[in-house]
Motif scaffolding. Sequence first.
Motif, PDB file in Angstrom:
ATOM      1  N   LEU A 174       0.828  -1.205   0.000  1.00  0.00           N
ATOM      2  CA  LEU A 174       0.000   0.000   0.000  1.00  0.00           C
ATOM      3  C   LEU A 174       0.864   1.258   0.000  1.00  0.00           C
ATOM      4  CD1 LEU A 174      -2.838  -1.066   2.435  1.00  0.00           C
ATOM      5  CD2 LEU A 174      -3.025  -0.633  -0.007  1.00  0.00           C
ATOM      6  N   LEU A 175       1.969   1.226   0.767  1.00  0.00           N
ATOM      7  CA  LEU A 175       2.872   2.378   0.768  1.00  0.00           C
ATOM      8  C   LEU A 175       3.375   2.645  -0.649  1.00  0.00           C
ATOM      9  CD1 LEU A 175       4.936   1.789   4.027  1.00  0.00           C
ATOM     10  CD2 LEU A 175       3.390   3.686   3.544  1.00  0.00           C
ATOM     11  N   LEU A 181       0.774   6.966  -6.686  1.00  0.00           N
ATOM     12  CA  LEU A 181      -0.352   7.879  -6.949  1.00  0.00           C
ATOM     13  C   LEU A 181       0.120   9.306  -7.191  1.00  0.00           C
ATOM     14  CD1 LEU A 181      -3.238   7.219  -4.396  1.00  0.00           C
ATOM     15  CD2 LEU A 181      -3.303   6.945  -6.870  1.00  0.00           C
ATOM     16  N   LEU A 193      -1.909  14.252  -4.619  1.00  0.00           N
ATOM     17  CA  LEU A 193      -0.883  14.130  -3.574  1.00  0.00           C
ATOM     18  C   LEU A 193       0.411  14.883  -3.888  1.00  0.00           C
ATOM     19  CD1 LEU A 193      -1.252  10.329  -2.719  1.00  0.00           C
ATOM     20  CD2 LEU A 193      -1.870  12.240  -1.247  1.00  0.00           C
TER      21      LEU A 193
ATOM     22  N   LEU B  28       0.897   4.604   9.066  1.00  0.00           N
ATOM     23  CA  LEU B  28       0.027   4.169   7.977  1.00  0.00           C
ATOM     24  C   LEU B  28      -1.320   4.869   8.053  1.00  0.00           C
ATOM     25  CD1 LEU B  28       0.740   0.332   8.040  1.00  0.00           C
ATOM     26  CD2 LEU B  28       1.452   1.942   6.284  1.00  0.00           C
ATOM     27  N   ILE B  31      -0.911   8.423   6.790  1.00  0.00           N
ATOM     28  CA  ILE B  31      -0.800   8.476   5.336  1.00  0.00           C
ATOM     29  C   ILE B  31      -2.156   8.180   4.700  1.00  0.00           C
ATOM     30  CG2 ILE B  31       0.296   7.421   3.322  1.00  0.00           C
ATOM     31  CD1 ILE B  31       2.749   6.918   5.043  1.00  0.00           C
ATOM     32  N   ALA B  34      -4.348  11.147   4.940  1.00  0.00           N
ATOM     33  CA  ALA B  34      -3.891  12.192   4.024  1.00  0.00           C
ATOM     34  C   ALA B  34      -4.331  11.883   2.598  1.00  0.00           C
ATOM     35  CB  ALA B  34      -2.366  12.321   4.094  1.00  0.00           C
ATOM     36  N   VAL B  35      -4.240  10.608   2.206  1.00  0.00           N
ATOM     37  CA  VAL B  35      -4.657  10.216   0.859  1.00  0.00           C
ATOM     38  C   VAL B  35      -6.156  10.463   0.689  1.00  0.00           C
ATOM     39  CG1 VAL B  35      -4.917   8.262  -0.721  1.00  0.00           C
ATOM     40  CG2 VAL B  35      -2.815   8.520   0.585  1.00  0.00           C
ATOM     41  N   ASP B  38      -6.823  14.241   0.439  1.00  0.00           N
ATOM     42  CA  ASP B  38      -6.384  14.737  -0.858  1.00  0.00           C
ATOM     43  C   ASP B  38      -7.365  14.320  -1.956  1.00  0.00           C
ATOM     44  OD1 ASP B  38      -3.940  15.881  -2.459  1.00  0.00           O
ATOM     45  OD2 ASP B  38      -4.549  14.060  -3.513  1.00  0.00           O
ATOM     46  N   PRO B  58      -7.581   6.529  -5.386  1.00  0.00           N
ATOM     47  CA  PRO B  58      -7.063   7.074  -4.119  1.00  0.00           C
ATOM     48  C   PRO B  58      -7.972   6.750  -2.938  1.00  0.00           C
ATOM     49  CG  PRO B  58      -6.924   8.724  -5.837  1.00  0.00           C
ATOM     50  CD  PRO B  58      -7.638   7.553  -6.430  1.00  0.00           C
ATOM     51  N   LEU B  65      -5.391   1.558   3.424  1.00  0.00           N
ATOM     52  CA  LEU B  65      -4.328   1.905   4.368  1.00  0.00           C
ATOM     53  C   LEU B  65      -4.868   1.996   5.788  1.00  0.00           C
ATOM     54  CD1 LEU B  65      -2.087   4.524   2.558  1.00  0.00           C
ATOM     55  CD2 LEU B  65      -1.281   2.575   3.873  1.00  0.00           C
TER      56      LEU B  65
END
Lengths: 520, 175
Positions: A174-175, A181, A193, B28, B31, B34-35, B38, B58, B65
Amino acid sequence: MDALANLADGFATALTPVNLLFAVVGVLLGTMIGVLPGIGPAMAIALLLPVTYSLEATQAFIMFAGIYYGGMYGGSTTSILLNTPGESASVVTAIEGNQMAKRGRAAQALATAAIGSFIAGTIGTMLVVLLAPSIVGLAVQMGAPDYFAVMVLAFVAVTSVLGASRVRGFCSLLLGLVIGLVGIDQTTGQQRLTFGVPQLADGIDVVVVAVGLFALGEALWVAAHLRHTSAQVIPTGAARMGRADWRRSWGPWLRGTAIGFPFGAVPAGGAEIPTFLSYVLEKRLSKHPEEFGHGAIEGVAGPEATNNASAAGGLVPLLTLGLPVTATAAVLLAAFQQYGIQPGPLLLENEPELVWGLLASLLIGNAILLVLNLPLAPVWAKLLRIPRPYLYAGILFFASIGGYAANGSTVDLVLLLVFGVLGFVMRRYGLPVLPAIIGVILGPRAELQLRRALQISDGELSGLANTWFSISVYAVVALVVLLPVLLRVLQRRQRGAGPGDGTTSEAPERVLHSSSEGRL
Amino acid sequence: MTSSRTADPASAPGRRQGLSELLVPVLLLGIGLAVLVDASGLEEGLGRSGPVGPKAIPYAIGAALVAAALWLAVDVLRGGRGEQESGEDVDLSHGSDWRTLGVLFGALLVNTLLIERVGWPVSGAVLFFGSAYALGSRRVVRDVVLSFALSIGSWYLFVLGLDIELPVGLLNGIL
């Protein structure tokens, strides 16, 4: 035999004096960097990427062919001669090879590794030559849903086959997908992003991610846990072996090739499992099973051949589908992308000179490797004594050049630092690095194919699995997901019934379970 | 589900490691959020072709995540521990050496900040010297000579030999 005629053309490309020189330089650089402790083949290619930035594509790939096999051979030299535990794909080689070296048979261990690698690499590369055109023939008929299915398989395979912990593999993937992305959305042109940083609009360069995660992350991780007692290097002469060793080695070489190639060719996650299988098989077949664990030459010959054959096999999905299945293949794909080349079914049609030249160079590089490395073994052994402060300072130094030279921008150096820290954290908490890099590379393409497939089906989800090919791939995905769960249930039941099977060797099994990702 | 239980959660260092292990799910989660944030700012309609817009993926990754963060947190709390990576030069018997890491990070940061101001021949030398020093090399004279030899040598190799631009900075006109 169209493929062989094409290969002959490839040889014509690769055998010009200049290109031959690039192959030799590639083999030498690859072995030299690969021998250095702590640097595996993936990191070797990542660190050497900038050297090829200004080369023409064909020459760069001829050089990479040398680096590819050279880096791998260098890695096995390290595990044989260095008296510390190695990891992952060369873990079994390390066990038997190091035992052999301790008993004064380092030269024989290196020789069986070198010759086995040569044989497996040559047979493997020839199989790629023969198989690639027909797979490309199938692949050109693949549509968006098929591609998406194959990528899902790659995602699932790298997260669940590698490493001890599936949840951590999944997190790592996932990271990588998040990193992929970043940048402008392909269909609507909107920035995702980027947080208003203009340099991020083009997306993050895969090279920067690879160098950051593999090179910087690894160097920082080792630096924080540097072994202060200097590792003991076992001295060696030129690699050679006697008649008895030949007799004991040729079987394992061929069987290792047969095991390694198919494992490399399917997106199932690298050489760790097949090398272990080869080891167990050789132990069962050997007339001297008692020597295993104390330096049996079969235990070096088989796994080493397996390792190289699986690396060659990995070229099949890479060249025909653009699908990397190992860390090394992933970095190689990043190198392709630097040149604006997209590996896949059309590559063979659009860039035949490059592909056949690359395959011919792999064969040439393999031969050069054998000729050079048997006599050069003592020289490579000296490299293992490099003072560690210089070694790791050097990795940071060259990683920084690579990060900067990719686009000539300090933003990339900042990103490099971020990915270096991320790589450190991932190593600390057992998140494998490979799923992340696969996510970065395949994520954007998977999104593209998904959107394309759903566009064709007008939003119907069934459009994702409307071909026999995609359906069978999803069946394999289900198998990959469910099989480990099933095995664990069976294992638990067996353990409840009584002590486990005593015939399998304990040592590599233990290491295999404890080393999650290993040397990249 | 699967987890390698290397550390004993009952022992004191094991428990401390356990707590730091929760950093990963927190990271995680951050992040992931944040995704999601966004993605919510993207316009669906803009020049759109096909049923799947720019938001869908996304959103899916962000949600995954968050889910993965929770899954990992549960795993950690149930005693699951990440496997620290081993290696030829790695000694896991002691914890991370933060001083070394700090100096290394500083050297990298100095290079990042200085490369376009003073040029690679100087910033690269600082990077190499600083890193070697952090890693325990104390032969100062030899290290300084080696650092400059490497940075100037690599500058020549890349700029003249390989035709790749590296900033020359202060030494402009000298090299």
